[in-house]
Design an enzyme around this catalytic site. Structure first.
Site, PDB file in Angstrom:
ATOM      1  N   ALA A 164     -14.320  13.822 -15.278  1.00 15.69           N
ATOM      2  CA  ALA A 164     -14.724  12.274 -15.436  1.00 15.69           C
ATOM      3  C   ALA A 164     -13.248  11.677 -15.100  1.00 15.69           C
ATOM      4  O   ALA A 164     -13.396  10.075 -15.141  1.00 15.69           O
ATOM      5  CB  ALA A 164     -15.291  12.354 -16.540  1.00 15.69           C
TER       6      ALA A 164
ATOM      7  N   ASN B  42     -12.736  16.609 -21.687  1.00 10.21           N
ATOM      8  CA  ASN B  42     -11.971  18.337 -21.205  1.00 10.21           C
ATOM      9  C   ASN B  42     -11.370  17.857 -20.049  1.00 10.21           C
ATOM     10  O   ASN B  42     -10.846  18.750 -19.277  1.00 10.21           O
ATOM     11  CB  ASN B  42     -13.521  18.290 -20.325  1.00 10.21           C
ATOM     12  CG  ASN B  42     -14.158  19.785 -20.815  1.00 10.21           C
ATOM     13  OD1 ASN B  42     -15.096  20.184 -20.737  1.00 10.21           O
ATOM     14  ND2 ASN B  42     -15.580  18.901 -21.980  1.00 10.21           N
TER      15      ASN B  42
ATOM     16  N   HIS C 176     -10.365   6.708 -19.405  1.00  7.88           N
ATOM     17  CA  HIS C 176      -9.325   7.987 -20.193  1.00  7.88           C
ATOM     18  C   HIS C 176      -8.398   7.013 -18.487  1.00  7.88           C
ATOM     19  O   HIS C 176      -8.629   6.597 -16.962  1.00  7.88           O
ATOM     20  CB  HIS C 176      -9.985   9.031 -19.038  1.00  7.88           C
ATOM     21  CG  HIS C 176     -11.194   9.968 -19.319  1.00  7.88           C
ATOM     22  ND1 HIS C 176     -10.916  10.043 -20.656  1.00  7.88           N
ATOM     23  CD2 HIS C 176     -11.576  10.210 -18.551  1.00  7.88           C
ATOM     24  CE1 HIS C 176     -12.141  10.924 -20.981  1.00  7.88           C
ATOM     25  NE2 HIS C 176     -13.048  10.333 -20.163  1.00  7.88           N
TER      26      HIS C 176
END
Ligand SMILES: NC(=O)c1ccc[n+]([C@@H]2O[C@H](COP(=O)([O-])OP(=O)(O)OC[C@H]3O[C@@H](n4cnc5c(N)ncnc54)[C@H](O)[C@@H]3O)[C@@H](O)[C@H]2O)c1
Length: 266
Positions: free
Chosen positions: A119, A187, A217
Site C-alpha cells: 500500500a 505492513n 501513508h
C-alpha cells in the site's frame, strides 16, 4: 509458471481472480487456507482454473511459485518449506520476514523472495537511495478507527476506538514496536524497514481519524540523495478495512512483472 496461493481472503482472492482473467499469465494449480471452506469457495468462483485445495507442504512441492496472503505467523515456516523444495515465494505479510535474516540468507541463490510495494508509494526511489546513505525514515499512517480494530496495542493500552471523536495520535515509536502492536495494520512499516534502515531505526506514528475514509501513508526520507516525501491515500478494501486495495494491486503487478520481459522501475 505454476502458482499456488496461501491465504484465500481479500488479497488471495484478488490475485486468483487476476490469474483467472488472464491479467497474470500463470497457471493456478493450488489453493491453501487454514479455513478450508475459504479455499473451496474461491475455487468455485473461478471460471478458467480448477486448483486443488491442499496443505501448504503439498502446495510448495508442486508449484514453481507460491503467493502468501495469509498471516505473518505462517511466513517463517512457509519460507523454510520453499527453500527446501526450491519454490519461489511472494510475501504479503511483511511483518513475518522481520528477524528472519538467517532464512533470507539461506534463500540466496536457491529461490526468489518477492516483496511487493503493497500500500506504499516510492519504494523504487527508496531502494535506489539505499545504495548510498539514508539518514532517517519516518512513516505516518492515518486510518479510520475500523482500520485498527483488534490490534493488540489497542487492547493492551485500553484505547476505545469508538470514543475517539477527533484526529488523535495513538502510537509513536520504532517500526518494530508498531509491528508488534499492530501486526495486521502496518505492513508498510515492516516493508519500509526491510527496504532501508531496519525496524529499530524506522520511526512510525499511527494516527486515528474518525473522519477519514482512506488509509493514508506519508513517508519522509533523508539521505545522501536529498529528500523524498510521499503521500498515499488508499481506499480500504470493501472486504477487509485493514487492507488497502492498492496492496492487492501491487501483488498482481509484481506477478505480472515476473512473467513479463519488460521490467519497469528499480
Ligand atoms: N504488504 C502490504 O502492504 C499488505 C497490505 C495489506 C495486508 N497485508 C497482509 O496480507 C495478509 C492477507 O491480508 P488480507 O487482507 O487478504 O487478509 P484476510 O483476513 O482477508 O485473509 C487472510 C486469509 O488467510 C487465511 N489464513 C490465516 N492464517 C493462515 C495460515 N496460517 N495458513 C493458511 N491460511 C491462513 C485466513 O483464513 C483468510 O482466509 C495479512 O497478513 C495482511 O496483514 C499486507
Amino acid at each position: 509458471m505454476k502458482i499456488g496461493i496461501i491465504g484465500c481472503g481479500t488479497i488471495g482472492r484478488e490475485i486468483a481472480t487476476a490469474i483467472d482473467k488472464g491479467t497474470i499469465e500463470m497457471e493456478l494449480i493450488g489453493l491453501c487456507d487454514i479455513v478450508p471452506s475459504q479455499a473451496e469457495s474461491l475455487k468455485k468462483d473461478l471460471k478458467n482454473f480448477s486448483p486443488a485445495v491442499l496443505e501448504k507442504e503439498k502446495l510448495v512441492e508442486i508449484c514453481d511459485l507460491v503467493a502468501e496472503s495469509a498471516s505473518k505467523d505462517v511466513v517463517p515456516e512457509l519460507l523454510g518449506l520453499c527453500i527446501e523444495k526450491g519454490c519461489d515465494i511472494l510475501i504479503m505479510s511483511m511483518g513475518g520476514l522481520l528477524g528472519q535474516g538467517d532464512l533470507i540468507k539461506q534463500a540466496q541463490k536457491k529461490i526468489a523472495i518477492y516483496r511487493p510495494s503493497g500500500a506504499l508509494a516510492g519504494l523504487d526511489a527508496i531502494k535506489a537511495a539505499n545504495i548510498a546513505n539514508i539518514k532517517s525514515v519516518r512513516l505516518t499512517t492515518t486510518k479510520p478507527p475500523k482500520g485498527l480494530e483488534g490490534a493488540p496495542y489497542i487492547k493492551e493500552h485500553g484505547v476505545t476506538l469508538k470514543d475517539i471523536k477527533e484526529k488523535k495520535t495513538i502510537f509513536e515509536g520504532s517500526a518494530s514496536g508498531a509491528i508488534k502492536g499492530f501486526p495486521k495494520n502496518v505492513n508498510v512499516a515492516a516493508l519500509l524497514s526491510l527496504a532501508a534502515l531496519g525496524p529499530e531505526k524506522t520511526q512510525v506514528t499511527i494516527v486515528v481519524d474518525p473522519d477519514a475514509t482512506r488509509n493514508c501513508h506519508e513517508v519522509e526520507i533523508e539521505g545522501d540523495f536529498g529528500r523524498i516525501t510521499t503521500r498515499t491515500e488508499n481506499f480500504p478494501s470493501p472486504n477487509n478495512p485493514k487492507t488497502s486495495y492498492l496492496a492487492s494491486l501491487s501483488a498482481i503487478a509484481t506477478l505480472k512483472t515476473i512473467t513479463s520481459s519488460l521490467k519497469i522501475g528499480t
